[in-house]
Write a protein that holds these residues in place. Structure first.
Motif, PDB file in Angstrom:
ATOM      1  N   ILE A   1      -6.611   5.332  -7.946  1.00  0.00           N
ATOM      2  CA  ILE A   1      -5.236   5.528  -7.462  1.00  0.00           C
ATOM      3  C   ILE A   1      -4.291   4.569  -8.178  1.00  0.00           C
ATOM      4  CG2 ILE A   1      -3.720   5.193  -5.473  1.00  0.00           C
ATOM      5  CD1 ILE A   1      -5.181   7.774  -5.263  1.00  0.00           C
ATOM      6  N   ALA A   2      -4.714   3.299  -8.324  1.00  0.00           N
ATOM      7  CA  ALA A   2      -3.852   2.287  -8.942  1.00  0.00           C
ATOM      8  C   ALA A   2      -3.608   2.563 -10.419  1.00  0.00           C
ATOM      9  CB  ALA A   2      -4.474   0.901  -8.778  1.00  0.00           C
ATOM     10  N   SER A   3      -4.462   3.380 -11.050  1.00  0.00           N
ATOM     11  CA  SER A   3      -4.287   3.678 -12.473  1.00  0.00           C
ATOM     12  C   SER A   3      -3.301   4.803 -12.724  1.00  0.00           C
ATOM     13  CB  SER A   3      -5.638   4.039 -13.096  1.00  0.00           C
ATOM     14  OG  SER A   3      -6.112   5.282 -12.581  1.00  0.00           O
ATOM     15  N   LEU A   4      -2.862   5.507 -11.679  1.00  0.00           N
ATOM     16  CA  LEU A   4      -1.908   6.595 -11.837  1.00  0.00           C
ATOM     17  C   LEU A   4      -0.528   6.027 -12.147  1.00  0.00           C
ATOM     18  CD1 LEU A   4      -2.986   8.858  -8.823  1.00  0.00           C
ATOM     19  CD2 LEU A   4      -3.707   9.026 -11.222  1.00  0.00           C
ATOM     20  N   ALA A   5       0.200   6.721 -12.989  1.00  0.00           N
ATOM     21  CA  ALA A   5       1.495   6.220 -13.460  1.00  0.00           C
ATOM     22  C   ALA A   5       2.477   5.900 -12.325  1.00  0.00           C
ATOM     23  CB  ALA A   5       2.107   7.226 -14.435  1.00  0.00           C
ATOM     24  N   PRO A   6       2.652   6.802 -11.327  1.00  0.00           N
ATOM     25  CA  PRO A   6       3.594   6.465 -10.254  1.00  0.00           C
ATOM     26  C   PRO A   6       3.183   5.209  -9.477  1.00  0.00           C
ATOM     27  CG  PRO A   6       3.074   8.805 -10.226  1.00  0.00           C
ATOM     28  CD  PRO A   6       2.108   8.158 -11.167  1.00  0.00           C
ATOM     29  N   VAL A   7       1.862   5.041  -9.262  1.00  0.00           N
ATOM     30  CA  VAL A   7       1.383   3.866  -8.525  1.00  0.00           C
ATOM     31  C   VAL A   7       1.545   2.612  -9.375  1.00  0.00           C
ATOM     32  CG1 VAL A   7      -0.582   2.828  -7.321  1.00  0.00           C
ATOM     33  CG2 VAL A   7      -0.228   5.299  -7.235  1.00  0.00           C
ATOM     34  N   GLU A   8       1.292   2.716 -10.669  1.00  0.00           N
ATOM     35  CA  GLU A   8       1.509   1.576 -11.561  1.00  0.00           C
ATOM     36  C   GLU A   8       2.968   1.130 -11.536  1.00  0.00           C
ATOM     37  OE1 GLU A   8       0.114   2.807 -15.390  1.00  0.00           O
ATOM     38  OE2 GLU A   8      -1.904   1.968 -15.062  1.00  0.00           O
ATOM     39  N   ALA A   9       3.881   2.103 -11.509  1.00  0.00           N
ATOM     40  CA  ALA A   9       5.309   1.777 -11.434  1.00  0.00           C
ATOM     41  C   ALA A   9       5.638   1.114 -10.095  1.00  0.00           C
ATOM     42  CB  ALA A   9       6.139   3.036 -11.623  1.00  0.00           C
ATOM     43  N   PHE A  10       5.008   1.613  -9.027  1.00  0.00           N
ATOM     44  CA  PHE A  10       5.223   1.025  -7.694  1.00  0.00           C
ATOM     45  C   PHE A  10       4.732  -0.417  -7.651  1.00  0.00           C
ATOM     46  CE2 PHE A  10       3.331   0.031  -3.547  1.00  0.00           C
ATOM     47  CZ  PHE A  10       4.457   0.101  -2.730  1.00  0.00           C
ATOM     48  N   LEU A  11       3.555  -0.677  -8.221  1.00  0.00           N
ATOM     49  CA  LEU A  11       2.999  -2.033  -8.226  1.00  0.00           C
ATOM     50  C   LEU A  11       3.839  -2.972  -9.086  1.00  0.00           C
ATOM     51  CD1 LEU A  11      -0.830  -1.238  -8.548  1.00  0.00           C
ATOM     52  CD2 LEU A  11       0.433  -1.863  -6.485  1.00  0.00           C
ATOM     53  N   ALA A  12       4.442  -2.426 -10.153  1.00  0.00           N
ATOM     54  CA  ALA A  12       5.303  -3.260 -10.991  1.00  0.00           C
ATOM     55  C   ALA A  12       6.609  -3.592 -10.279  1.00  0.00           C
ATOM     56  CB  ALA A  12       5.593  -2.547 -12.306  1.00  0.00           C
TER      57      ALA A  12
ATOM     58  N   ASN B   1       5.829  -4.375  -0.347  1.00  0.00           N
ATOM     59  CA  ASN B   1       5.033  -5.447  -0.952  1.00  0.00           C
ATOM     60  C   ASN B   1       3.687  -5.596  -0.248  1.00  0.00           C
ATOM     61  OD1 ASN B   1       6.371  -7.081  -3.209  1.00  0.00           O
ATOM     62  ND2 ASN B   1       8.065  -6.811  -1.773  1.00  0.00           N
ATOM     63  N   ALA B   2       3.659  -5.375   1.063  1.00  0.00           N
ATOM     64  CA  ALA B   2       2.393  -5.439   1.797  1.00  0.00           C
ATOM     65  C   ALA B   2       1.465  -4.311   1.361  1.00  0.00           C
ATOM     66  CB  ALA B   2       2.649  -5.365   3.302  1.00  0.00           C
ATOM     67  N   LEU B   3       2.020  -3.112   1.169  1.00  0.00           N
ATOM     68  CA  LEU B   3       1.210  -1.996   0.689  1.00  0.00           C
ATOM     69  C   LEU B   3       0.682  -2.284  -0.708  1.00  0.00           C
ATOM     70  CD1 LEU B   3       0.089   0.848   0.946  1.00  0.00           C
ATOM     71  CD2 LEU B   3       2.315   1.728   0.156  1.00  0.00           C
ATOM     72  N   SER B   4       1.526  -2.862  -1.547  1.00  0.00           N
ATOM     73  CA  SER B   4       1.091  -3.233  -2.894  1.00  0.00           C
ATOM     74  C   SER B   4      -0.047  -4.241  -2.845  1.00  0.00           C
ATOM     75  CB  SER B   4       2.276  -3.817  -3.671  1.00  0.00           C
ATOM     76  OG  SER B   4       1.856  -4.340  -4.920  1.00  0.00           O
ATOM     77  N   ALA B   5       0.087  -5.253  -1.995  1.00  0.00           N
ATOM     78  CA  ALA B   5      -0.967  -6.265  -1.867  1.00  0.00           C
ATOM     79  C   ALA B   5      -2.264  -5.641  -1.362  1.00  0.00           C
ATOM     80  CB  ALA B   5      -0.511  -7.379  -0.932  1.00  0.00           C
ATOM     81  N   LEU B   6      -2.155  -4.690  -0.434  1.00  0.00           N
ATOM     82  CA  LEU B   6      -3.346  -4.017   0.093  1.00  0.00           C
ATOM     83  C   LEU B   6      -4.062  -3.250  -1.011  1.00  0.00           C
ATOM     84  CD1 LEU B   6      -5.116  -3.181   2.490  1.00  0.00           C
ATOM     85  CD2 LEU B   6      -3.533  -1.269   2.886  1.00  0.00           C
ATOM     86  N   ILE B   7      -3.309  -2.522  -1.830  1.00  0.00           N
ATOM     87  CA  ILE B   7      -3.918  -1.783  -2.935  1.00  0.00           C
ATOM     88  C   ILE B   7      -4.628  -2.744  -3.886  1.00  0.00           C
ATOM     89  CG2 ILE B   7      -3.398  -0.395  -4.976  1.00  0.00           C
ATOM     90  CD1 ILE B   7      -1.094   0.866  -3.376  1.00  0.00           C
ATOM     91  N   GLN B   8      -3.987  -3.868  -4.166  1.00  0.00           N
ATOM     92  CA  GLN B   8      -4.588  -4.837  -5.081  1.00  0.00           C
ATOM     93  C   GLN B   8      -5.846  -5.464  -4.489  1.00  0.00           C
ATOM     94  OE1 GLN B   8      -1.521  -7.442  -7.093  1.00  0.00           O
ATOM     95  NE2 GLN B   8      -0.138  -6.249  -5.789  1.00  0.00           N
ATOM     96  N   TYR B   9      -5.823  -5.768  -3.188  1.00  0.00           N
ATOM     97  CA  TYR B   9      -7.003  -6.356  -2.546  1.00  0.00           C
ATOM     98  C   TYR B   9      -8.177  -5.371  -2.577  1.00  0.00           C
ATOM     99  CZ  TYR B   9      -4.791 -10.540  -0.543  1.00  0.00           C
ATOM    100  OH  TYR B   9      -4.189 -11.758  -0.369  1.00  0.00           O
ATOM    101  N   VAL B  10      -7.928  -4.127  -2.163  1.00  0.00           N
ATOM    102  CA  VAL B  10      -9.012  -3.151  -2.064  1.00  0.00           C
ATOM    103  C   VAL B  10      -9.578  -2.818  -3.448  1.00  0.00           C
ATOM    104  CG1 VAL B  10      -9.647  -0.829  -1.310  1.00  0.00           C
ATOM    105  CG2 VAL B  10      -8.063  -2.191   0.064  1.00  0.00           C
ATOM    106  N   SER B  11      -8.721  -2.831  -4.462  1.00  0.00           N
ATOM    107  CA  SER B  11      -9.198  -2.553  -5.824  1.00  0.00           C
ATOM    108  C   SER B  11      -9.853  -3.777  -6.466  1.00  0.00           C
ATOM    109  CB  SER B  11      -8.027  -2.078  -6.696  1.00  0.00           C
ATOM    110  OG  SER B  11      -7.065  -3.108  -6.857  1.00  0.00           O
ATOM    111  N   LEU B  12      -9.897  -4.899  -5.728  1.00  0.00           N
ATOM    112  CA  LEU B  12     -10.476  -6.162  -6.203  1.00  0.00           C
ATOM    113  C   LEU B  12      -9.697  -6.762  -7.360  1.00  0.00           C
ATOM    114  CD1 LEU B  12     -14.328  -5.474  -5.979  1.00  0.00           C
ATOM    115  CD2 LEU B  12     -12.769  -6.354  -4.229  1.00  0.00           C
ATOM    116  N   ASP B  13      -8.446  -6.333  -7.513  1.00  0.00           N
ATOM    117  CA  ASP B  13      -7.545  -6.935  -8.489  1.00  0.00           C
ATOM    118  C   ASP B  13      -6.589  -7.829  -7.703  1.00  0.00           C
ATOM    119  OD1 ASP B  13      -6.088  -7.590 -10.709  1.00  0.00           O
ATOM    120  OD2 ASP B  13      -4.989  -5.687 -10.804  1.00  0.00           O
ATOM    121  N   TRP B  14      -7.083  -9.036  -7.350  1.00  0.00           N
ATOM    122  CA  TRP B  14      -6.394  -9.883  -6.377  1.00  0.00           C
ATOM    123  C   TRP B  14      -4.927 -10.125  -6.742  1.00  0.00           C
ATOM    124  CZ3 TRP B  14      -9.807  -9.399  -2.975  1.00  0.00           C
ATOM    125  CH2 TRP B  14     -11.165  -9.662  -3.190  1.00  0.00           C
ATOM    126  N   PRO B  15      -4.019  -9.983  -5.771  1.00  0.00           N
ATOM    127  CA  PRO B  15      -2.613 -10.309  -6.048  1.00  0.00           C
ATOM    128  C   PRO B  15      -2.452 -11.808  -6.293  1.00  0.00           C
ATOM    129  CG  PRO B  15      -2.949  -9.892  -3.698  1.00  0.00           C
ATOM    130  CD  PRO B  15      -4.235  -9.522  -4.394  1.00  0.00           C
TER     131      PRO B  15
END
Length: 310
Positions: free
Chosen positions: A36-47, A152-166
């Motif tokens: 999910i995090a590798s999809l372009a819209p999600v990458e833009a959201f995380l940025a 930002n909380a949703l972004s942090a959750l995605i990063q935690y679950v993907s093991l790409d620590w914020p």
């Protein structure tokens, strides 16, 4: 009819199967989230929302000594509350009874008295924490000041679950998910645990007249509702502690422990060894929370009658 007991070997098989299932689900969640995090819209959201909780400039920086102490005492008292709460649920015949000297009808098991006594200490520590939190301006660390905390909380959750620590520093502030979690623990779960615990205690007024003020209150807040909420709230605390400690150790243990226990934003072993000492103190409290230690203390506040050992 008494339900048939599951044989011990079969229980072990169930345990292994359950652990394996949880491991598979965890790996599935990690790989799915990474996709999910590798999809372009999600990458833009995380940025756009990297995860940091918005805070007023220059406020809430550092971890003062009072915060370290209240943090340790909160963990210490919470451990004893959980220990006594588990014992209450499994206690069929109380080992001892405590009776108030002023109100003879106010009687409870020694375990429940200890549970309430530690609750009071935990609440006093919590009051001191909240007062100092607002008096020193450190409330901005755990109270959201912008709606941007939610993306930002949703972004942090995605990063935690993907093991790409914020990336963040507990010394300067928390990420959005941490801020919302700490806010929920301090201002939602804690008052809920206190209110439902008070409703279940012997200190709650027992007026049976439904037309009286107390009777109406008891009807609006029945004891069965308090029971249905109180234990799940404790499980929420247990789950929070497990996740919290796990992430502290997994996302830069030395720096995180040094910030909370060592009072410095540095990577060294000072905070780690203070943390180890705190664990030893907590283990000592767990071992000491037994009837032969509790009974003499309870005797100072009421009459204690121990059940003879067989």
């Amino acid at each position: 009819m008494t339900p048939a007991r599951i044989p011990t070997p079969l229980r072990a098989v169930y345990g292994v199967f359950g652990a394996a299932t949880l491991a598979v689900l965890a790996f599935t969640a990690v790989f799915f989230t990474r996709w999910i995090a590798s999809l372009a819209p999600v990458e833009a959201f995380l940025a756009a929302y990297p995860g940091a909780a918005p805070m007023p400039e220059g406020q809430g920086i550092g971890v003062p000594a009072w915060l370290s102490w209240t943090h340790f005492l909160n963990a210490f008292f919470l451990l004893l509350i959980i220990r006594s709460g588990i014992r209450i649920r499994g206690e069929r015949t109380p080992s001892g009874l405590w009776t108030s000297r002023r109100v003879k009808k106010r009687r409870m098991s020694l375990t429940i008295w200890f549970h309430i006594a530690v609750d009071v200490l935990w609440m006093l520590n919590g009051v001191a924490f909240v007062v100092l939190l607002f008096a020193t301006g450190h409330w901005v660390r755990i109270v959201p000041t912008s709606w941007e905390v939610f993306p930002n909380a949703l972004s942090a959750l995605i990063q935690y679950v993907s093991l790409d620590w914020p990336t963040h520093s507990g010394w300067t502030g928390y990420n959005g998910l941490q801020q919302l979690s700490y806010f929920a623990i301090v201002f939602l779960a804690s008052p809920l645990a206190i209110l439902t615990g008070a409703r279940l205690s012997a200190f709650w007024p027992r007026e049976t007249d439904p037309s009286s003020r107390v009777g109406r209150l008891n009807r609006m807040f029945p004891v069965d509702l308090a029971k249905a909420i109180h234990f799940p709230t404790m499980l929420f605390f247990v789950g929070f502690v497990i996740v919290h400690v796990g992430l502290v150790l997994a996302t830069g243990a030395l720096r995180n422990l040094n910030a909370m226990y060592g009072g410095q934003d540095a990577v060294n072993w000072t905070g780690f060894w203070i943390f180890v000492i705190s664990l030893v103190a907590m283990a000592g409290g767990w071992i000491a929370a037994r009837d032969r230690v509790i009974a003499p203390i309870a005797q100072r506040f009421g009459d204690v009658r121990m059940r003879p050992r067989r």
